[in-house]
Scaffold this active site. Structure first.
Site, short mmCIF file in Angstrom:
data_model
loop_
_atom_site.label_atom_id
_atom_site.label_comp_id
_atom_site.label_asym_id
_atom_site.label_seq_id
_atom_site.Cartn_x
_atom_site.Cartn_y
_atom_site.Cartn_z
N MET A 194 0.89 -1.18 -0.16
CA MET A 194 0.22 0.21 0.23
C MET A 194 1.47 1.28 0.09
SD MET A 194 -3.74 -0.72 -0.02
CE MET A 194 -2.96 -1.94 -1.13
N ARG A 218 11.46 -3.62 -2.03
CA ARG A 218 9.97 -3.87 -2.13
C ARG A 218 10.47 -2.59 -2.79
NH1 ARG A 218 6.05 -5.32 1.20
NH2 ARG A 218 6.97 -7.32 2.04
N ALA A 283 3.24 -0.89 11.11
CA ALA A 283 4.28 -0.47 12.32
C ALA A 283 2.39 -0.87 12.70
CB ALA A 283 3.90 1.42 12.02
N TYR A 290 6.81 -3.70 11.66
CA TYR A 290 7.67 -2.75 11.51
C TYR A 290 9.13 -3.62 11.81
CZ TYR A 290 9.34 1.67 12.99
OH TYR A 290 9.95 2.87 13.35
N CYS A 427 -11.34 4.28 -8.34
CA CYS A 427 -12.23 5.28 -8.77
C CYS A 427 -13.51 5.78 -7.63
CB CYS A 427 -13.22 5.83 -9.96
SG CYS A 427 -13.58 7.11 -10.39
P1 NAD Z 1 3.62 -3.11 3.53
O1 NAD Z 1 3.89 -4.81 4.39
O2 NAD Z 1 3.69 -4.04 2.09
O3 NAD Z 1 4.88 -2.46 3.52
C1 NAD Z 1 5.23 -2.05 4.50
C2 NAD Z 1 6.82 -2.03 4.25
O4 NAD Z 1 7.27 -0.84 5.81
C3 NAD Z 1 7.42 -2.93 3.74
O5 NAD Z 1 8.22 -2.62 2.75
C4 NAD Z 1 8.60 -2.46 5.33
O6 NAD Z 1 10.20 -2.76 3.99
C5 NAD Z 1 8.93 -0.87 5.94
N1 NAD Z 1 9.00 -1.25 6.33
C6 NAD Z 1 8.49 -1.74 7.53
N2 NAD Z 1 9.76 -1.18 9.26
C7 NAD Z 1 10.14 -0.12 8.40
C8 NAD Z 1 11.30 1.10 8.66
N3 NAD Z 1 11.14 0.67 10.21
N4 NAD Z 1 11.89 1.67 8.16
C9 NAD Z 1 11.33 1.70 6.44
N5 NAD Z 1 10.77 0.62 5.60
C10 NAD Z 1 10.04 -0.25 6.49
O7 NAD Z 1 2.67 -2.83 4.05
P2 NAD Z 1 1.11 -1.80 3.00
O8 NAD Z 1 0.53 -2.74 2.66
O9 NAD Z 1 2.10 -1.33 2.29
O10 NAD Z 1 0.77 -1.32 4.46
C11 NAD Z 1 1.45 0.05 5.47
C12 NAD Z 1 0.84 0.20 6.09
O11 NAD Z 1 -0.09 1.01 5.80
C13 NAD Z 1 0.29 -1.25 7.29
O12 NAD Z 1 0.01 -0.31 8.27
C14 NAD Z 1 -0.98 -1.19 6.64
O13 NAD Z 1 -2.23 -1.50 7.59
C15 NAD Z 1 -1.46 0.83 6.11
N6 NAD Z 1 -2.47 0.81 5.18
C16 NAD Z 1 -3.38 2.27 5.67
C17 NAD Z 1 -3.92 2.40 4.63
C18 NAD Z 1 -4.49 3.84 4.23
O14 NAD Z 1 -5.28 3.68 3.82
N7 NAD Z 1 -4.22 4.20 4.34
C19 NAD Z 1 -4.43 1.36 3.84
C20 NAD Z 1 -3.68 -0.19 3.88
C21 NAD Z 1 -3.01 -0.95 4.76
#
Ligand code: NAD
Length: 568
Positions: A194, A218, A283, A290, A427
């Site tokens: 995401m 990634r 996180a 994390y 969309c």
């Molecule tokens: P993901 O697991 O695919 O990616 C997370 C990334 O964070 C990984 O690439 C990992 O290497 C990186 N990472 C972890 N710890 C790190 C650190 N200390 N420093 C740098 N990089 C680090 O997850 P995702 O699908 O991208 O989702 C990310 C977060 O956003 C999740 O917590 C998810 O629940 C949340 N989320 C938010 C929304 C929104 O609309 N805002 C939507 C979906 C998910």
């Protein structure tokens, strides 16, 4: 005339042949084209979307059945995945498959307008709803983390969050920078499933972007799918690139390999204060998401397995440090917001007392859209042909000629978004619009203007489908942030209305204990059955958003309830 192909028109593969060709773990591929492999298009749609979720173009780690969002899975084990496929291939139109935390557990008698699949993932009785209890069950193979769209088979790759991220950045620009993000630097952590949408969303909104991820693979994935422009492992190089671009007002995006806490500390030392700062590292899961600071990614992986408690404490401390720097940036003028990963809560547990001085993105930028029943409507072309999406894009532009914002979005998306897996589109549409769009797609299928049926779904992050007090329902006007009757009512309304598959999950976005949410997907296969279901589901689903926000006292939702005749 319904031109949708039927099972009798094609010679079906045996279950073994199908598994060999499309689902030989860890290689999953949705079969393209107009031939039916299941006994009807409803089961075929679920089957193709399940395989699409797990295909290597879409899933972050297909070997572990992980689709996105830390450990968000589509099925519990490879054996469960195989069984799900076997049942879907044989499922009749008056049966429904039950899936319990990624494991197929039964087939029940229903009827052709009922959901073909009903899914419950990661649900725990509230008192036991902790990561500790969940992880214990998971270790024993008794539960699976479904995130939001991973376990409900409607994840469509990074595009799925792209428009939401774009809308958020644009809203932030409007609120704080007179609607202009040129010459502005946006910094964020996490370029995963995401989070990887951030660089493209930021540059579409006109900003210069620096994204930091500890895992180079990634960032490479984002480069391959054109979500980010450049990648480096060198802090100085990244800094020079983004400062030059910011100066020139160039919408450049850079992915830097590193720990976000370390990079923010260096930026602070170098006196570089981002104009906008947020975070999308995983996180929400302090153990398996994390990455704690002071150790390499490989060390983190081994410590998670050998000393989970020690790792978790270290991870919480790292988040406290990370948020501490974000707060310093905030005090020096940076516009900082939480982006839905529960970073503030875990930073607070790690010792950062002021973590909640950072505002959440929903109350800050998104809630007015929820009051209109708006949210992340999405659809995928089951034919696998990108031309079908082009046809739907054009048809939507004709359907809503007055919606200039939507037309601009579709034009940008057509030009800039590379498809991952089955071609699809996101969309944001609201009450009234979703029903019209669904009926239009059904007509396109019926008239043979697209080659195969289209599935329509949405994120669980929607106006009336989620209770998540640190995200979608943060700071509700009447204090009902944690009331989860609403997503349950959403599930019931969509089941009664005839969605093609429905789901109810716990813990998506923000982690175990912090959210409950419902998903739905509905098929447009050109039939009259589909038309009846679309009319009900695509009316009811956004209506739930208006009911929820009107009930909480939001005036614009109350006006919309009046406008759409939703008052009792
Ligand atoms: P993901 O697991 O695919 O990616 C997370 C990334 O964070 C990984 O690439 C990992 O290497 C990186 N990472 C972890 N710890 C790190 C650190 N200390 N420093 C740098 N990089 C680090 O997850 P995702 O699908 O991208 O989702 C990310 C977060 O956003 C999740 O917590 C998810 O629940 C949340 N989320 C938010 C929304 C929104 O609309 N805002 C939507 C979906 C998910």
């Amino acid at each position: 005339m319904n031109k949708t192909p039927s099972a009798s028109q094609t010679a079906r593969l045996t279950v073994e042949q199908f598994l060999q060709e499309y689902a030989s773990h860890p290689t999953y591929t949705p079969p393209p084209g107009t031939e039916l492999h299941a006994k009807n298009w409803q089961a075929e749609a679920a089957l193709r979307m399940f395989l699409n979720n797990l295909s290597k173009e879409v899933a972050e780690a297909p070997a572990e059945l992980v689709v996105y969002g830390g450990t968000g899975q589509a099925a519990r084990t490879p054996e469960d995945a195989r069984k799900i496929i076997e049942v879907l291939l044989e499922l009749e139109e008056d049966e429904s498959l039950l899936v319990q935390s990624g494991k197929p557990v039964g087939r029940v008698r229903t009827h052709p307008e009922a959901p073909r699949v009903m899914i419950a993932n990661s649900n725990l009785v509230p008192h036991w709803a902790t990561w500790e209890h969940f992880n214990d069950l998971r270790k024993r193979g008794l539960i699976m983390y479904g995130q939001m769209t991973a376990g409900s088979w409607i994840y469509i790759g990074t595009q799925g969050i792209l428009q939401g991220t774009y809308e958020t950045f644009v809203a932030c620009g409007e609120k704080h920078f007179n609607g202009n993000l040129r010459h502005k630097l946006l910094v964020s952590g996490g370029l995963g499933g995401m989070g990887g949408a951030q660089p493209l969303a930021a540059t579409m909104a006109g900003a210069t972007f620096l994204g930091v991820d500890v895992d180079p693979e990634r960032i490479k994935k984002r480069l391959d799918t054109r979500y980010v422009h450049k990648m480096t492992t060198d802090y100085q190089e990244a800094k020079q690139w983004v400062l030059e671009a910011k100066e020139k007002g160039e919408a450049l995006s850079v992915g830097l390999v590193g720990h976000i806490g370390d990079v923010l500390e260096r930026l602070l030392q170098d006196n570089i204060i981002p104009d906008i700062l947020t975070d999308q590292t995983s996180a929400h899961d302090p153990l398996n998401g994390y990455v704690a600071d002071g150790i390499s990614l490989a060390e983190a992986r081994s410590l998670r397995a050998s000393a989970p408690d020690r790792y978790k404490q270290r991870s919480l401390k790292s988040m406290a440090r990370h948020v501490g720097i974000m707060l310093q940036m905030q005090s020096r003028g940076s516009k900082v917001f939480d982006y839905g990963n529960n970073l503030r809560e875990f930073a607070q547990q790690g010792g950062e007392k002021n973590a909640f001085q950072i505002p959440g993105f929903v109350p800050e930028y998104i809630r007015p859209l929820f009051c209109e029943g708006k949210g992340p409507f999405r659809w995928a072309a089951l034919s696998g042909d990108p031309e079908d999406i082009r046809v739907t894009d054009e048809a939507l532009k004709k359907l809503f000629p007055e919606n200039r914002h939507m037309i601009r979005w579709l034009n940008e998306a057509e030009e800039k978004v590379a498809f991952q897996g089955l071609p699809c589109r996101i969309c944001w549409l609201g009450m009234g619009e979703r029903e019209k769009a669904g009926l239009l797609f059904n007509q396109l299928v019926r008239e043979g203007k697209v080659k195969a049926p289209i599935v329509i779904g949405r994120d669980h992050l929607d106006c009336g489908s989620v209770a998540s007090p640190y995200r979608e329902t943060e700071g509700m006007k009447d204090g009902t942030d944690a009331v989860s009757d609403w997503p349950l009512l959403n599930l019931m309304a969509n089941t009664g209305g005839g969605a093609t598959w429905v789901s109810f999950h716990h813990g998506g976005g923000v982690g175990i204990g912090y959210s409950q949410h419902a998903g739905m997907v509905i098929l447009a296969d050109g039939t009259e059955r589909a038309e009846r279901c679309l009319r009900r589901v695509l009316f009811n689903d956004p209506a739930l958003g208006i009911f929820r926000h009107a009930d909480a006292g939001y005036e614009s939702a109350q006006e919309n309830a009046e406008k759409f005749g939703l008052n009792l």
